[in-house]
Motif scaffolding. Structure first.
Motif, mmCIF file in Angstrom:
data_model
loop_
_atom_site.group_PDB
_atom_site.id
_atom_site.type_symbol
_atom_site.label_atom_id
_atom_site.label_comp_id
_atom_site.label_asym_id
_atom_site.label_seq_id
_atom_site.Cartn_x
_atom_site.Cartn_y
_atom_site.Cartn_z
ATOM 1 N N VAL A 13 0.848 -1.200 0.000
ATOM 2 C CA VAL A 13 0.000 0.000 0.000
ATOM 3 C C VAL A 13 0.886 1.254 0.000
ATOM 4 C CG1 VAL A 13 -1.650 1.350 1.374
ATOM 5 C CG2 VAL A 13 -1.957 -1.121 1.120
ATOM 6 N N LYS A 14 0.559 2.189 -0.898
ATOM 7 C CA LYS A 14 1.339 3.428 -1.015
ATOM 8 C C LYS A 14 0.630 4.636 -0.414
ATOM 9 C CE LYS A 14 3.705 1.984 -5.264
ATOM 10 N NZ LYS A 14 3.890 2.281 -6.721
ATOM 11 N N HIS A 15 -0.677 4.525 -0.203
ATOM 12 C CA HIS A 15 -1.406 5.632 0.434
ATOM 13 C C HIS A 15 -2.568 5.046 1.235
ATOM 14 C CE1 HIS A 15 -2.145 10.066 0.545
ATOM 15 N NE2 HIS A 15 -3.258 9.614 1.092
ATOM 16 N N LEU A 16 -2.625 5.423 2.494
ATOM 17 C CA LEU A 16 -3.651 4.920 3.404
ATOM 18 C C LEU A 16 -4.572 6.064 3.807
ATOM 19 C CD1 LEU A 16 -4.475 2.349 5.116
ATOM 20 C CD2 LEU A 16 -3.209 3.403 6.988
ATOM 21 N N LEU A 17 -5.875 5.829 3.685
ATOM 22 C CA LEU A 17 -6.864 6.811 4.138
ATOM 23 C C LEU A 17 -7.581 6.238 5.357
ATOM 24 C CD1 LEU A 17 -9.280 8.898 1.937
ATOM 25 C CD2 LEU A 17 -10.086 7.856 4.033
ATOM 26 N N ILE A 18 -7.555 6.986 6.455
ATOM 27 C CA ILE A 18 -8.197 6.547 7.705
ATOM 28 C C ILE A 18 -9.320 7.516 8.031
ATOM 29 C CG2 ILE A 18 -7.871 6.018 10.151
ATOM 30 C CD1 ILE A 18 -4.850 5.728 9.547
ATOM 31 N N ASP A 19 -10.558 7.028 8.031
ATOM 32 C CA ASP A 19 -11.707 7.878 8.354
ATOM 33 C C ASP A 19 -12.151 7.633 9.794
ATOM 34 O OD1 ASP A 19 -13.681 9.743 8.040
ATOM 35 O OD2 ASP A 19 -14.596 8.802 6.298
ATOM 36 N N GLU A 20 -12.877 8.599 10.339
ATOM 37 C CA GLU A 20 -13.337 8.551 11.731
ATOM 38 C C GLU A 20 -12.146 8.380 12.672
ATOM 39 O OE1 GLU A 20 -16.217 9.466 12.361
ATOM 40 O OE2 GLU A 20 -17.306 9.132 10.494
ATOM 41 N N MET A 21 -11.142 9.226 12.512
ATOM 42 C CA MET A 21 -9.882 9.089 13.243
ATOM 43 C C MET A 21 -10.064 9.104 14.752
ATOM 44 S SD MET A 21 -8.181 12.873 12.749
ATOM 45 C CE MET A 21 -8.792 14.299 13.691
ATOM 46 N N GLN A 22 -11.113 9.779 15.228
ATOM 47 C CA GLN A 22 -11.292 9.934 16.671
ATOM 48 C C GLN A 22 -11.642 8.609 17.358
ATOM 49 O OE1 GLN A 22 -13.267 11.252 14.359
ATOM 50 N NE2 GLN A 22 -15.295 10.380 14.683
ATOM 51 N N ASP A 23 -12.067 7.615 16.603
ATOM 52 C CA ASP A 23 -12.502 6.353 17.208
ATOM 53 C C ASP A 23 -11.380 5.329 17.348
ATOM 54 O OD1 ASP A 23 -15.093 7.134 17.669
ATOM 55 O OD2 ASP A 23 -15.818 6.468 15.718
ATOM 56 N N TYR A 24 -10.157 5.724 17.016
ATOM 57 C CA TYR A 24 -9.027 4.812 17.131
ATOM 58 C C TYR A 24 -8.059 5.308 18.200
ATOM 59 C CZ TYR A 24 -11.027 3.504 12.653
ATOM 60 O OH TYR A 24 -11.904 3.136 11.660
ATOM 61 N N THR A 25 -7.475 4.378 18.925
ATOM 62 C CA THR A 25 -6.604 4.724 20.048
ATOM 63 C C THR A 25 -5.167 4.954 19.567
ATOM 64 O OG1 THR A 25 -5.980 2.437 20.493
ATOM 65 C CG2 THR A 25 -8.004 3.250 21.551
ATOM 66 N N PRO A 26 -4.326 5.572 20.412
ATOM 67 C CA PRO A 26 -2.911 5.725 20.047
ATOM 68 C C PRO A 26 -2.223 4.407 19.713
ATOM 69 C CG PRO A 26 -3.435 7.182 21.872
ATOM 70 C CD PRO A 26 -4.662 6.337 21.641
ATOM 71 N N VAL A 27 -2.561 3.343 20.430
ATOM 72 C CA VAL A 27 -1.947 2.036 20.128
ATOM 73 C C VAL A 27 -2.343 1.579 18.726
ATOM 74 C CG1 VAL A 27 -1.776 -0.389 20.800
ATOM 75 C CG2 VAL A 27 -1.850 1.378 22.562
ATOM 76 N N HIS A 84 -23.831 5.250 16.085
ATOM 77 C CA HIS A 84 -22.573 4.633 15.669
ATOM 78 C C HIS A 84 -22.587 4.306 14.181
ATOM 79 C CE1 HIS A 84 -20.010 0.746 15.543
ATOM 80 N NE2 HIS A 84 -19.249 1.783 15.282
ATOM 81 N N LEU A 85 -23.682 3.704 13.702
ATOM 82 C CA LEU A 85 -23.770 3.332 12.293
ATOM 83 C C LEU A 85 -24.113 4.514 11.399
ATOM 84 C CD1 LEU A 85 -25.512 -0.167 12.403
ATOM 85 C CD2 LEU A 85 -23.192 0.356 11.681
ATOM 86 N N ALA A 86 -24.683 5.564 11.970
ATOM 87 C CA ALA A 86 -25.084 6.729 11.166
ATOM 88 C C ALA A 86 -23.922 7.675 10.901
ATOM 89 C CB ALA A 86 -26.212 7.486 11.874
ATOM 90 N N LYS A 87 -22.829 7.508 11.634
ATOM 91 C CA LYS A 87 -21.700 8.430 11.467
ATOM 92 C C LYS A 87 -21.204 8.432 10.031
ATOM 93 C CE LYS A 87 -18.652 7.452 14.481
ATOM 94 N NZ LYS A 87 -17.346 7.569 15.165
ATOM 95 N N GLY A 88 -20.975 9.637 9.498
ATOM 96 C CA GLY A 88 -20.496 9.769 8.130
ATOM 97 C C GLY A 88 -21.607 9.801 7.104
ATOM 98 N N LEU A 89 -22.825 9.405 7.503
ATOM 99 C CA LEU A 89 -23.966 9.409 6.590
ATOM 100 C C LEU A 89 -24.764 10.694 6.759
ATOM 101 C CD1 LEU A 89 -25.258 5.753 7.215
ATOM 102 C CD2 LEU A 89 -23.444 6.519 5.667
ATOM 103 N N GLU A 90 -25.645 10.974 5.794
ATOM 104 C CA GLU A 90 -26.544 12.110 5.927
ATOM 105 C C GLU A 90 -27.913 11.732 5.391
ATOM 106 O OE1 GLU A 90 -24.375 15.075 3.794
ATOM 107 O OE2 GLU A 90 -25.335 14.615 1.873
ATOM 108 N N PHE A 91 -28.936 12.360 5.961
ATOM 109 C CA PHE A 91 -30.317 12.048 5.614
ATOM 110 C C PHE A 91 -31.106 13.350 5.481
ATOM 111 C CE2 PHE A 91 -28.471 8.743 8.221
ATOM 112 C CZ PHE A 91 -28.776 7.565 7.558
ATOM 113 N N ASP A 92 -32.139 13.328 4.650
ATOM 114 C CA ASP A 92 -32.997 14.518 4.548
ATOM 115 C C ASP A 92 -33.616 14.844 5.902
ATOM 116 O OD1 ASP A 92 -32.681 14.949 1.780
ATOM 117 O OD2 ASP A 92 -34.118 13.363 1.330
#
Length: 690
Positions: A464-478, A631-639
């Motif tokens: 892998v040459k480029h990694l995209l990590i979304d919802e960064m706040q939900d991952y720990t330093p480890v 939790h499952l709605a994060k990143g989604l949007e609805f009318d």
């Protein structure tokens, strides 16, 4: 119709005509190519006995070359087909400083160069010159070209909305992507997935997208700031800019769940790029542990946290989310290294001695290898040293004795036992509490870090040459430490600290910087998703002085108090019925826990109200009425969004505040909050209620 509008309509029609003609030429070439390849294959088969080896190789190379050329033609055809209905969205007239004539630059999702005339009729939005459209108003402007900086002046900027080949409106503008078009786009109903936004990219967003230099870019974006969309457009830009060294196969997305992965899945194909691979943290962990450990998921952990206020669980999660845990594990590995290998001297015979310090030195040198490979390396090193020092080749019996001796020096400890022993060594055995033979989610990545330090790890995704990590706040330093070691490549990391599902095991941008040693994060502070009224309401739940809501006005959120559960259910059913007769296309009923979401779906179905339930096993995003958790709605949007029970008993602490904020900020146009008997004190004071 004005003269300017008439000219633009004629230009649009001419462009579409040229696209059609180019498509006809490409289709003809593809047909001819397919026939040629077929005939060559048939000839090879018929003449296979008469062709020598060199002739066969030459013909296969010819076929391969023709096949690759056909693939390029198909790719070009696909892009032109996308341009047919809407060839471009913007125009700018640019006069270079070293020239007197203004050049009209039309900008679209892809470029279009007419083969017959050689004229570039549409420029790709990622082309260097297209950055003028996003970065400057009329007047002096400049852009970075491969040959150096080009300076000049923008004489005109014009926006278009073209649908089904028809020019719906055009607008001259002296302001960078004026709010008129953006407001119109934002007011539309939601789609089945995230869409490309090349026509409405803002200046600060454009700077992030076109940053090709940053090794690790952290995007701290408020709710609705478009950070995920911007990150995907950044991927598309990097694939365009570095097309000779980077492909979609070289990229990987860490996504929070499969629903979200499906929701964003169409953005890159819309931009003419192949889909990028994606994986969840759970699947990645299972790969790295070779399926040898059973563990709960992040979703399981969030559900346990919400189903009951378990202070011991919170304590365990919090302890394993500390930056200092990495240092402690490293110290523990040093302790194990000292205690798990007892070096001793070895006598191969004939008065020769290999001292114990040699074995300690050789063992330490190969730290980080699996035990079996490490023993083999020590044996090989010793054989070499014996020959070097004594000029003696070990015979078969001596080699077997050496291997047995080195094995006897090792005091092996299984990975699980070593991990459990870590907490005993810390003097905090209560921090390790697996349940039903499953590790808790908070244990998985500390275990992986320990494995990396003790045994090393086989990384199936090392290319892998480029990694995209979304919802960064939900991952720990480890977790970031593990990702950093696995993927030393470039990274785009994005999220919002205000939207953490579990504040006990989360990371801020500052935490990530310390682990990955990145540059300062870039910030997106303007929120575009929700109406001004909804965003102001959400800020009453979780204040953020940096957030600037878009001034797109709509209905005020409603807080409805119900006296009992029957009335509550009836009120929700009425709101769903109102949605069905509206122009809106998506409605999310966002419950606090998965258990509550499931119970609510059953109750609504019994009252002839149909709603799809999203859970951890759901694979796709769909329109209509859905019931899910924050939790499952994060990143989604609805009318529209309904919160079915924001009562005082349901939402009371800081974790609840985050969930409530996430739920509210999913709504684009309408937000309705119900509460049983008494509304939560986390809701804004003075919120309208009925």
């Amino acid at each position: 119709m004005t003269e300017v509008e008439r000219e633009e309509r004629e230009r649009l029609q001419a462009c579409r005509d040229r696209i059609t003609e180019n498509l006809q030429v490409i289709s003809s070439r593809l047909s001819s190519s397919a026939k040629d390849i077929r005939e060559t294959n048939e000839y090879m088969w018929e003449a296979r006995r008469d062709l020598d080896h060199i002739d066969k190789i030459a013909m296969r190379q010819t076929i391969d070359q023709k096949t690759r050329s056909a693939e390029l033609l198909r790719d070009r055809r696909s892009k032109l087909q996308k341009l047919q209905d809407s060839p471009y969205f913007g125009r700018l007239d640019f006069t270079r400083m070293d020239r007197n004539l203004a050049q009209a630059i039309y900008i679209g999702v892809h470029d279009f160069r007419d083969e017959e005339s050689g004229e570039t009729m549409v420029y790709d939005w990622r082309a260097p010159i297209s950055s003028l459209y996003y970065d400057f108003e009329t007047g002096p402007a400049r852009y970075a070209a491969p040959s150096g900086e080009i300076a000049g002046s923008i004489e005109l900027k014009r926006q278009f909305r073209i649908r089904d080949g028809e020019l719906e409106f055009m607008l001259d503008s002296a302001v960078n992507i004026v709010d008129d078009l953006l407001q119109e786009e934002l007011s539309r109903s939601s789609d089945e997935g995230m869409k490309q936004i090349v026509a409405t990219i803002q200046r600060d967003q454009n700077a992030i997208i076109r940053d090709g230099e940053a090794h690790t870019l952290i995007i701290q974006g408020v709710a609705g700031s478009g950070k995920t969309s911007i990150a995907l457009h950044r991927i598309a830009f990097l694939l365009y800019r570095f097309k000779d060294s980077l492909t979609s196969d070289d990229m990987l997305i860490i996504s929070p769940n499969r629903v979200f992965a499906d929701y964003i899945g169409n953005v890159l194909p819309e931009l003419g790029e192949e889909k990028v691979g994606e994986i969840g943290m759970e699947a990645l962990a299972d790969e790295l542990l070779a399926g040898k450990f059973r563990f709960e998921t992040f979703f399981d952990q969030a559900s346990r946290l919400l189903d009951r206020k378990n202070e011991d669980l919170r304590k365990r999660i919090r302890a394993k989310a500390q930056l200092g845990l990495l240092k402690k594990i490293n110290e523990y590995v040093d302790h194990l290294e000292e205690s798990s290998f007892q070096a001793a001297e070895w006598r191969p015979g004939l008065g020769k001695i290999v001292p114990e310090w040699h074995f300690r030195e050789a063992w330490d040198k190969h730290r980080g290898l699996p035990v079996g490979r490490r023993i083999a390396e020590v044996v090989a090193t010793t054989q070499h040293k014996v020959f070097q020092h004594y000029r003696v080749e070990l015979d078969t019996h001596q080699r077997q004795d050496l291997r047995s001796t080195v094995k006897a020096m090792v005091r092996p400890t299984g990975l699980r036992a070593a991990y459990k022993g870590f907490y005993d060594w810390l003097g905090k055995p209560e921090l390790f509490r697996p349940s039903a033979s499953k590790l808790e989610w908070s244990d998985v990545f500390p275990l992986l870090w320990l494995k990396m330090k003790l045994e090393g790890i086989d990384n199936p995704r090392k290319d892998v040459k480029h990694l995209l990590i979304d919802e960064m706040q939900d991952y720990t330093p480890v977790q970031y430490a593990v990702l950093g070691k696995l993927f030393p490549c470039r990274k785009t990391i994005l999220g919002d600290a205000s939207q953490s599902v579990s504040p006990f095991g989360s990371s801020t941008a500052a935490d990530i910087q310390k682990v990955l040693k990145t540059a300062p994060p870039v910030k997106l502070t303007k929120s575009y998703r929700s109406s001004y009224e909804i965003m102001r309401f959400a800020l009453g739940i979780s204040p953020n002085e940096e957030l600037v809501p878009m001034r797109r006005h709509g209905e005020n959120p409603r807080v409805v108090i119900a006296d009992n559960k029957k009335q509550l259910l009836a009120e929700i059913a009425t709101e769903v019925a109102d949605f069905h007769v509206s122009d809106h296309r998506s409605l999310a009923i966002i419950a606090k826990t998965q258990k509550e979401a499931s119970t609510l779906q059953t109750a609504l179905n019994q009252n002839q109200v149909e709603a799809a339930l999203l859970d951890a096993d759901s694979h796709g995003f769909s329109l209509g009425v859905v019931i899910c958790t924050a939790h499952l709605a994060k990143g989604l949007e609805f009318d529209r969004v309904i919160i079915p029970d924001a009562s005082a008993e349901q939402y009371e602490d800081e974790m609840d505040r985050n969930l409530l904020y996430v739920a509210c900020t999913r709504a684009m146009h309408k937000l309705t909050i119900f509460a049983l008997r008494k509304a939560s004190g986390l809701l804004p004071k003075g919120a309208s209620s009925t």
